[in-house]
Design a protein around this motif. Structure first.
Motif, PDB file in Angstrom:
ATOM      1  N   TYR A 138      -6.589   4.785   2.212  1.00  0.00           N
ATOM      2  CA  TYR A 138      -6.287   3.371   2.445  1.00  0.00           C
ATOM      3  C   TYR A 138      -5.104   2.880   1.606  1.00  0.00           C
ATOM      4  N   LEU A 139      -4.026   3.688   1.610  1.00  0.00           N
ATOM      5  CA  LEU A 139      -2.821   3.293   0.872  1.00  0.00           C
ATOM      6  C   LEU A 139      -1.790   2.641   1.776  1.00  0.00           C
ATOM      7  N   GLY A 140      -2.075   2.579   3.067  1.00  0.00           N
ATOM      8  CA  GLY A 140      -1.123   1.977   3.979  1.00  0.00           C
ATOM      9  C   GLY A 140      -0.873   0.526   3.623  1.00  0.00           C
ATOM     10  N   THR A 141       0.396   0.128   3.652  1.00  0.00           N
ATOM     11  CA  THR A 141       0.796  -1.228   3.281  1.00  0.00           C
ATOM     12  C   THR A 141       0.229  -1.581   1.903  1.00  0.00           C
ATOM     13  N   ALA A 142       0.403  -0.657   0.956  1.00  0.00           N
ATOM     14  CA  ALA A 142      -0.117  -0.867  -0.409  1.00  0.00           C
ATOM     15  C   ALA A 142       0.576  -2.046  -1.066  1.00  0.00           C
ATOM     16  N   ILE A 143      -0.213  -2.875  -1.723  1.00  0.00           N
ATOM     17  CA  ILE A 143       0.321  -4.113  -2.297  1.00  0.00           C
ATOM     18  C   ILE A 143       0.034  -4.251  -3.789  1.00  0.00           C
ATOM     19  N   THR A 144      -1.184  -3.976  -4.210  1.00  0.00           N
ATOM     20  CA  THR A 144      -1.584  -4.288  -5.583  1.00  0.00           C
ATOM     21  C   THR A 144      -2.080  -3.050  -6.313  1.00  0.00           C
ATOM     22  N   GLU A 190      -3.435  -5.264   5.947  1.00  0.00           N
ATOM     23  CA  GLU A 190      -3.170  -5.121   7.371  1.00  0.00           C
ATOM     24  C   GLU A 190      -3.911  -3.954   8.018  1.00  0.00           C
ATOM     25  N   GLU A 191      -3.252  -2.825   8.259  1.00  0.00           N
ATOM     26  CA  GLU A 191      -3.818  -1.793   9.126  1.00  0.00           C
ATOM     27  C   GLU A 191      -4.975  -1.018   8.503  1.00  0.00           C
ATOM     28  N   THR A 192      -4.881  -0.718   7.204  1.00  0.00           N
ATOM     29  CA  THR A 192      -5.889   0.152   6.579  1.00  0.00           C
ATOM     30  C   THR A 192      -6.453  -0.490   5.321  1.00  0.00           C
ATOM     31  N   PRO A 193      -7.177  -1.590   5.438  1.00  0.00           N
ATOM     32  CA  PRO A 193      -7.674  -2.279   4.236  1.00  0.00           C
ATOM     33  C   PRO A 193      -8.784  -1.498   3.539  1.00  0.00           C
ATOM     34  N   GLY A 194      -8.801  -1.603   2.221  1.00  0.00           N
ATOM     35  CA  GLY A 194      -9.821  -0.938   1.422  1.00  0.00           C
ATOM     36  C   GLY A 194      -9.406  -0.883  -0.031  1.00  0.00           C
ATOM     37  N   LEU A 195     -10.201  -0.209  -0.845  1.00  0.00           N
ATOM     38  CA  LEU A 195      -9.957  -0.079  -2.280  1.00  0.00           C
ATOM     39  C   LEU A 195     -10.089   1.385  -2.667  1.00  0.00           C
ATOM     40  N   SER A 196      -9.108   1.878  -3.438  1.00  0.00           N
ATOM     41  CA  SER A 196      -9.106   3.286  -3.847  1.00  0.00           C
ATOM     42  C   SER A 196      -8.919   3.419  -5.344  1.00  0.00           C
ATOM     43  N   SER A 197      -9.485   4.495  -5.877  1.00  0.00           N
ATOM     44  CA  SER A 197      -9.354   4.828  -7.290  1.00  0.00           C
ATOM     45  C   SER A 197      -8.746   6.213  -7.427  1.00  0.00           C
ATOM     46  N   GLN A 235     -12.082   8.069  -5.468  1.00  0.00           N
ATOM     47  CA  GLN A 235     -12.978   7.406  -4.519  1.00  0.00           C
ATOM     48  C   GLN A 235     -12.222   6.350  -3.737  1.00  0.00           C
ATOM     49  N   SER A 236     -12.596   6.180  -2.493  1.00  0.00           N
ATOM     50  CA  SER A 236     -12.065   5.105  -1.664  1.00  0.00           C
ATOM     51  C   SER A 236     -13.213   4.435  -0.925  1.00  0.00           C
ATOM     52  N   VAL A 237     -13.115   3.128  -0.772  1.00  0.00           N
ATOM     53  CA  VAL A 237     -14.103   2.367  -0.020  1.00  0.00           C
ATOM     54  C   VAL A 237     -13.378   1.588   1.060  1.00  0.00           C
ATOM     55  N   LYS A 238     -13.773   1.803   2.293  1.00  0.00           N
ATOM     56  CA  LYS A 238     -13.178   1.083   3.410  1.00  0.00           C
ATOM     57  C   LYS A 238     -13.721  -0.335   3.460  1.00  0.00           C
ATOM     58  N   ASP A 239     -12.849  -1.262   3.787  1.00  0.00           N
ATOM     59  CA  ASP A 239     -13.286  -2.652   3.881  1.00  0.00           C
ATOM     60  C   ASP A 239     -14.348  -2.812   4.969  1.00  0.00           C
ATOM     61  N   ASP A 240     -15.303  -3.724   4.716  1.00  0.00           N
ATOM     62  CA  ASP A 240     -16.306  -4.049   5.723  1.00  0.00           C
ATOM     63  C   ASP A 240     -16.566  -5.547   5.690  1.00  0.00           C
ATOM     64  N   GLU A 241     -17.594  -5.978   6.380  1.00  0.00           N
ATOM     65  CA  GLU A 241     -17.872  -7.411   6.484  1.00  0.00           C
ATOM     66  C   GLU A 241     -18.523  -7.985   5.232  1.00  0.00           C
TER      67      GLU A 241
END
Length: 506
Positions: free
Chosen positions: A138-144, A162-169, A182-188
């Motif tokens: 989930y590094l696409g369109t990385a911002i922060t 945008e396209e691949t939201p989530g959080l990665s370590s 670790q990566s966690v994909k965004d959810d509701e």
């Protein structure tokens, strides 16, 4: 300690706190310098001290500019460095020391990579590693980016949009390379869709990470473990009562006394004109404000206080919140705004109450480029703008307000035209300068004349223009106004020399 000494000490402490409060309430901003950038714009700004030298890194589309910064707030260009595939912009940027080596980590937004640069002794950069996006990271369109130091290792947390939201370590290796943890994909449930702000707190030996979800309008808290893995704790969404989180944007935090706070700003979706960019268009606009959250012992966020925008503040379109200074009793914050084109100073007390101090209208919108930096006893802010016509970076000193009641500001510009300049070119340049008053209403008055001195000390300068401004804001708006920048660009080829002097008078 005797009872008399204790009483004297208590009185002295009370007096010092009163004096401190009086000084902080009068803090404001004074521009110290501005310099050109080599790229098209400035999106992100960060800074770093290395070996007693102070460096500023300004990231834009395609490259990163490096400057030195001195104790007077003056910038000196050092170098510029091309980003991967000349993409960008360099959105998330953070400098840190990892096992004795200084690195700059850059989120290359449209290059979909995280770049690691080694910071050399003179401030220049050397790329040492690059991590590309995958289906799992989930590094696409990385911002922060946020560096989190644990006992035995350091980790880089990455948030995107945008396209691949989530959080990665990622674990940061000694050579600057990144190893995925670790990566966690965004959810509701969690707010990781469009992480534009992150901050970490250490509380009672535990580490917590806080993220703002720009697209899903909320903030989330995570526990970070020694091995770099993380787990969600709680999530708070926007409402119309006690928080402003639609378009959650900057996230920072402070510890005051025994209280830990997380400060969250937002650039509301109403300010975005791009079609199909906002995923949840059925938002309710209920104003602008800064939300303060208190952190409990488990690291969870608890809504605590909001500072609402009004006619006395500049809080519309918050894109960056920087901590200028802290002590046990209060923190001074600087809030950069894109839509108000200002830097608003605020004070957060240890009870978690945020109050406005002063602001400066910078004359340009701040997109993500705002950074606080301290040299000796001087607190500075470095700012840049996304504007393609500006191409500058500026520094400001945070200092007690100077009493200028009843005074106006004179801005004198004396010019010498090149000998090859024709009479028509000079007349057109003069008329264009005088016409600025019609395009920039902040100019209270403008007059001009041709030098008539016969003393021989005019240094060849022939034309003098005197502009009058009613306050500091007006000068800044004029200086960075598109009409003024267009004029400078147009007449620059025929200018041989220029002298600029400003002074305050009644």
């Amino acid at each position: 300690m005797s009872s008399i000494k204790k009483e004297i000490f208590a009185i002295a402490l009370i007096i010092s706190q009163i004096c401190l409060a009086q000084v902080s309430d009068e803090l404001t901003l004074y521009r110290q310098d501005f310099k050109n950038i080599s790229g098209d714009n400035t999106v992100s700004v960060t800074s770093y001290e290395k070996g007693g030298s102070h460096f500023v890194f300004a990231g834009g589309i395609g490259n990163v500019d490096v400057y030195s910064l001195d104790k007077k707030g003056k910038l000196t260009p050092i170098s510029n460095h091309e980003l991967h595939k000349k993409k960008g912009p360099a959105r998330g940027m953070v400098a840190d020391n990892i096992n004795g080596t200084d690195f700059l980590f850059v989120a290359n937004k449209h290059g979909n990579v995280i770049e690691t640069f080694k910071i050399l002794d003179h401030g220049s950069l050397e790329r040492v590693a690059l991590v590309e996006d995958t289906d799992e990271t989930y590094l696409g369109t990385a911002i922060t980016l946020q560096v989190v130091h644990m006992k035995n290792a350091s980790y880089l947390f990455v948030g995107g949009l945008e396209e691949t939201p989530g959080l990665s370590s990622f674990k940061i290796e000694a050579d600057g390379k990144l190893t995925h943890v670790q990566s966690v994909k965004d959810d509701e449930t969690i707010h990781t869709d469009g992480i534009i702000g992150m901050f970490s707190h250490k509380i009672n030996g535990k580490t917590f990470l806080y993220t703002g979800g720009f697209q899903d309008n909320g903030v989330s808290s995570f526990r970070v473990y020694e091995n770099g893995e993380f787990k969600n704790i709680n999530n708070i969404s926007d409402n119309t009562k006690d928080r402003y989180l639609t378009g959650a944007y900057p996230v920072t935090g402070v510890t005051l006394g025994n209280n830990n706070y997380v400060i969250v700003g937002h650039r509301h979706h109403k300010y975005y004109k791009r079609g199909n960019f906002i995923k949840r268009p059925n938002f309710v606009y209920h104003g602008d404000g800064v939300s303060i959250f208190k952190v409990n012992k488990k690291g969870a966020l608890i809504p605590h206080f909001i500072l609402k925008d009004d006619e006395t503040t500049k809080l519309q379109g918050q894109t960056r919140i920087e901590v200028v200074s802290t002590n046990n009793n209060e923190a001074i914050l600087a809030i950069g705004t894109r839509d108000d084109a200002s830097i608003q100073l605020c004070k957060l007390n240890k009870e978690g109450i945020l109050s406005p101090i002063n602001y400066l209208e910078t004359g340009f919108s701040i997109y993500y480029g705002l950074r606080s930096h301290k040299i000796e006893d001087n607190n500075f802010l470095i700012a840049g703008s996304f504007r393609f016509d500006l191409k500058k970076i500026a520094t400001y000193k945070v200092a007690p307000k100077i009493n200028r009641d009843g005074k106006i500001l004179r801005h004198m510009v004396s010019l010498k035209y090149k000998e090859v300049a024709t009479e028509q070119q000079v007349n057109e340049a003069v008329n264009a300068f005088v016409s600025l008053k019609n395009e920039i209403p902040e100019i209270a008055d403008i007059e001009w004349g041709i030098n008539d001195s016969k003393e021989g000390n005019s240094k060849g300068l022939t034309h003098c223009f005197t502009l009058t401004f009613n306050d500091e804001h007006s000068r800044e708006i004029y200086l960075f106004h598109k009409a003024h920048l267009d004029l400078v660009s147009k007449i620059k080829p025929i200018i041989a020399d220029v002298l600029v002097l400003d002074y305050w008078t009644k």
